[in-house]
Design a protein around this motif. Structure first.
Motif, PDB file in Angstrom:
ATOM      1  N   VAL A 158      -3.182   3.329   4.789  1.00  0.00           N
ATOM      2  CA  VAL A 158      -2.097   4.082   4.145  1.00  0.00           C
ATOM      3  C   VAL A 158      -2.636   5.212   3.273  1.00  0.00           C
ATOM      4  O   VAL A 158      -2.088   6.307   3.264  1.00  0.00           O
ATOM      5  CB  VAL A 158      -1.201   3.137   3.308  1.00  0.00           C
ATOM      6  CG1 VAL A 158      -0.229   3.915   2.432  1.00  0.00           C
ATOM      7  CG2 VAL A 158      -0.444   2.181   4.219  1.00  0.00           C
ATOM      8  N   TRP A 159      -3.718   4.967   2.553  1.00  0.00           N
ATOM      9  CA  TRP A 159      -4.263   5.965   1.633  1.00  0.00           C
ATOM     10  C   TRP A 159      -5.226   6.921   2.320  1.00  0.00           C
ATOM     11  O   TRP A 159      -5.574   7.956   1.778  1.00  0.00           O
ATOM     12  CB  TRP A 159      -4.944   5.277   0.447  1.00  0.00           C
ATOM     13  CG  TRP A 159      -3.959   4.707  -0.534  1.00  0.00           C
ATOM     14  CD1 TRP A 159      -3.101   3.671  -0.323  1.00  0.00           C
ATOM     15  CD2 TRP A 159      -3.728   5.138  -1.863  1.00  0.00           C
ATOM     16  NE1 TRP A 159      -2.350   3.442  -1.442  1.00  0.00           N
ATOM     17  CE2 TRP A 159      -2.717   4.319  -2.404  1.00  0.00           C
ATOM     18  CE3 TRP A 159      -4.291   6.138  -2.647  1.00  0.00           C
ATOM     19  CZ2 TRP A 159      -2.247   4.483  -3.687  1.00  0.00           C
ATOM     20  CZ3 TRP A 159      -3.827   6.286  -3.949  1.00  0.00           C
ATOM     21  CH2 TRP A 159      -2.812   5.469  -4.461  1.00  0.00           C
ATOM     22  N   GLY A 160      -5.701   6.560   3.522  1.00  0.00           N
ATOM     23  CA  GLY A 160      -6.590   7.430   4.274  1.00  0.00           C
ATOM     24  C   GLY A 160      -7.974   7.589   3.683  1.00  0.00           C
ATOM     25  O   GLY A 160      -8.603   8.622   3.856  1.00  0.00           O
ATOM     26  N   HIS A 216      -7.248 -12.785   0.480  1.00  0.00           N
ATOM     27  CA  HIS A 216      -6.383 -11.689   0.931  1.00  0.00           C
ATOM     28  C   HIS A 216      -7.109 -10.344   1.008  1.00  0.00           C
ATOM     29  O   HIS A 216      -6.547  -9.360   1.488  1.00  0.00           O
ATOM     30  CB  HIS A 216      -5.187 -11.615  -0.024  1.00  0.00           C
ATOM     31  CG  HIS A 216      -4.011 -10.882   0.507  1.00  0.00           C
ATOM     32  ND1 HIS A 216      -3.354  -9.944  -0.249  1.00  0.00           N
ATOM     33  CD2 HIS A 216      -3.363 -10.912   1.699  1.00  0.00           C
ATOM     34  CE1 HIS A 216      -2.347  -9.438   0.451  1.00  0.00           C
ATOM     35  NE2 HIS A 216      -2.341 -10.006   1.628  1.00  0.00           N
ATOM     36  N   MET A 217      -8.351 -10.277   0.530  1.00  0.00           N
ATOM     37  CA  MET A 217      -9.051  -9.002   0.378  1.00  0.00           C
ATOM     38  C   MET A 217      -9.186  -8.198   1.670  1.00  0.00           C
ATOM     39  O   MET A 217      -8.965  -6.990   1.678  1.00  0.00           O
ATOM     40  CB  MET A 217     -10.432  -9.231  -0.239  1.00  0.00           C
ATOM     41  CG  MET A 217     -11.202  -7.945  -0.492  1.00  0.00           C
ATOM     42  SD  MET A 217     -10.370  -6.759  -1.564  1.00  0.00           S
ATOM     43  CE  MET A 217     -10.576  -7.530  -3.145  1.00  0.00           C
ATOM     44  N   ARG A 218      -9.550  -8.824   2.773  1.00  0.00           N
ATOM     45  CA  ARG A 218      -9.737  -8.073   4.019  1.00  0.00           C
ATOM     46  C   ARG A 218      -8.436  -7.390   4.458  1.00  0.00           C
ATOM     47  O   ARG A 218      -8.444  -6.250   4.901  1.00  0.00           O
ATOM     48  CB  ARG A 218     -10.266  -8.987   5.125  1.00  0.00           C
ATOM     49  CG  ARG A 218     -11.725  -9.348   4.922  1.00  0.00           C
ATOM     50  CD  ARG A 218     -12.270 -10.248   5.980  1.00  0.00           C
ATOM     51  NE  ARG A 218     -12.190  -9.601   7.282  1.00  0.00           N
ATOM     52  CZ  ARG A 218     -12.305 -10.238   8.436  1.00  0.00           C
ATOM     53  NH1 ARG A 218     -12.517 -11.525   8.471  1.00  0.00           N
ATOM     54  NH2 ARG A 218     -12.218  -9.587   9.578  1.00  0.00           N
ATOM     55  N   ARG A 219      -7.332  -8.100   4.339  1.00  0.00           N
ATOM     56  CA  ARG A 219      -6.035  -7.532   4.728  1.00  0.00           C
ATOM     57  C   ARG A 219      -5.650  -6.376   3.796  1.00  0.00           C
ATOM     58  O   ARG A 219      -5.188  -5.330   4.251  1.00  0.00           O
ATOM     59  CB  ARG A 219      -4.978  -8.636   4.703  1.00  0.00           C
ATOM     60  CG  ARG A 219      -3.610  -8.180   5.119  1.00  0.00           C
ATOM     61  CD  ARG A 219      -2.626  -9.346   5.055  1.00  0.00           C
ATOM     62  NE  ARG A 219      -1.335  -8.939   5.503  1.00  0.00           N
ATOM     63  CZ  ARG A 219      -0.898  -9.040   6.753  1.00  0.00           C
ATOM     64  NH1 ARG A 219      -1.664  -9.561   7.677  1.00  0.00           N
ATOM     65  NH2 ARG A 219       0.305  -8.639   7.075  1.00  0.00           N
ATOM     66  N   VAL A 220      -5.845  -6.565   2.500  1.00  0.00           N
ATOM     67  CA  VAL A 220      -5.536  -5.516   1.528  1.00  0.00           C
ATOM     68  C   VAL A 220      -6.408  -4.286   1.781  1.00  0.00           C
ATOM     69  O   VAL A 220      -5.909  -3.156   1.788  1.00  0.00           O
ATOM     70  CB  VAL A 220      -5.731  -6.035   0.083  1.00  0.00           C
ATOM     71  CG1 VAL A 220      -5.703  -4.901  -0.923  1.00  0.00           C
ATOM     72  CG2 VAL A 220      -4.676  -7.071  -0.241  1.00  0.00           C
ATOM     73  N   ALA A 276       0.832  -1.200   0.000  1.00  0.00           N
ATOM     74  CA  ALA A 276       0.000   0.000   0.000  1.00  0.00           C
ATOM     75  C   ALA A 276       0.870   1.256   0.000  1.00  0.00           C
ATOM     76  O   ALA A 276       0.627   2.201  -0.771  1.00  0.00           O
ATOM     77  CB  ALA A 276      -0.932  -0.007   1.206  1.00  0.00           C
ATOM     78  N   TYR A 277       1.886   1.282   0.856  1.00  0.00           N
ATOM     79  CA  TYR A 277       2.761   2.445   0.980  1.00  0.00           C
ATOM     80  C   TYR A 277       3.511   2.730  -0.327  1.00  0.00           C
ATOM     81  O   TYR A 277       3.489   3.849  -0.846  1.00  0.00           O
ATOM     82  CB  TYR A 277       3.761   2.237   2.121  1.00  0.00           C
ATOM     83  CG  TYR A 277       4.703   3.392   2.276  1.00  0.00           C
ATOM     84  CD1 TYR A 277       4.353   4.497   3.037  1.00  0.00           C
ATOM     85  CD2 TYR A 277       5.949   3.401   1.647  1.00  0.00           C
ATOM     86  CE1 TYR A 277       5.212   5.583   3.169  1.00  0.00           C
ATOM     87  CE2 TYR A 277       6.810   4.472   1.766  1.00  0.00           C
ATOM     88  CZ  TYR A 277       6.438   5.557   2.526  1.00  0.00           C
ATOM     89  OH  TYR A 277       7.281   6.628   2.638  1.00  0.00           O
ATOM     90  N   PHE A 278       4.192   1.712  -0.845  1.00  0.00           N
ATOM     91  CA  PHE A 278       5.005   1.937  -2.040  1.00  0.00           C
ATOM     92  C   PHE A 278       4.149   2.162  -3.278  1.00  0.00           C
ATOM     93  O   PHE A 278       4.558   2.905  -4.182  1.00  0.00           O
ATOM     94  CB  PHE A 278       6.014   0.808  -2.235  1.00  0.00           C
ATOM     95  CG  PHE A 278       7.111   0.846  -1.210  1.00  0.00           C
ATOM     96  CD1 PHE A 278       8.056   1.861  -1.223  1.00  0.00           C
ATOM     97  CD2 PHE A 278       7.186  -0.107  -0.212  1.00  0.00           C
ATOM     98  CE1 PHE A 278       9.067   1.920  -0.264  1.00  0.00           C
ATOM     99  CE2 PHE A 278       8.184  -0.060   0.750  1.00  0.00           C
ATOM    100  CZ  PHE A 278       9.129   0.955   0.717  1.00  0.00           C
TER     101      PHE A 278
END
Length: 89
Positions: free
Chosen positions: A78-80, A67-71, A43-45
């Protein structure tokens, strides 16, 4: 995993090769994250290496249902902002 010669074989490189080889996606249409080591890093990069320099406010995230819930949690943090979509695929 490691490539020949002991270099790290990034997940994004493997996935890019799959899209190019199996789905005829043009390499210029693929942006890779070779810096992160986890979902928060993805998410950050994605934000600071790809989106911010290009002035993007939105990106599409492709992941598995598993993996959707974690993503969703990582990218929202990170994106707010909340992710759009149904989170089913």
């Amino acid at each position: 995993p490691l490539q020949k010669g002991g270099f790290i074989y990034h997940e994004s490189t493997m996935m890019a090769e799959y899209l190019i080889d199996e789905h005829d996606v043009h390499p210029a249409k693929i942006l890779k994250d070779t810096s992160s080591m986890d979902t928060i890093g993805n998410a950050y990069f994605t934000r600071y290496v790809h989106a911010v320099p290009r002035g993007w406010k939105n990106v599409e995230v492709v992941t598995s249902k598993f993996h959707m819930r974690r993503v969703k949690a990582a990218f929202e943090w990170v994106w707010g902002m909340p992710l759009k979509g149904n989170g089913d695929t």
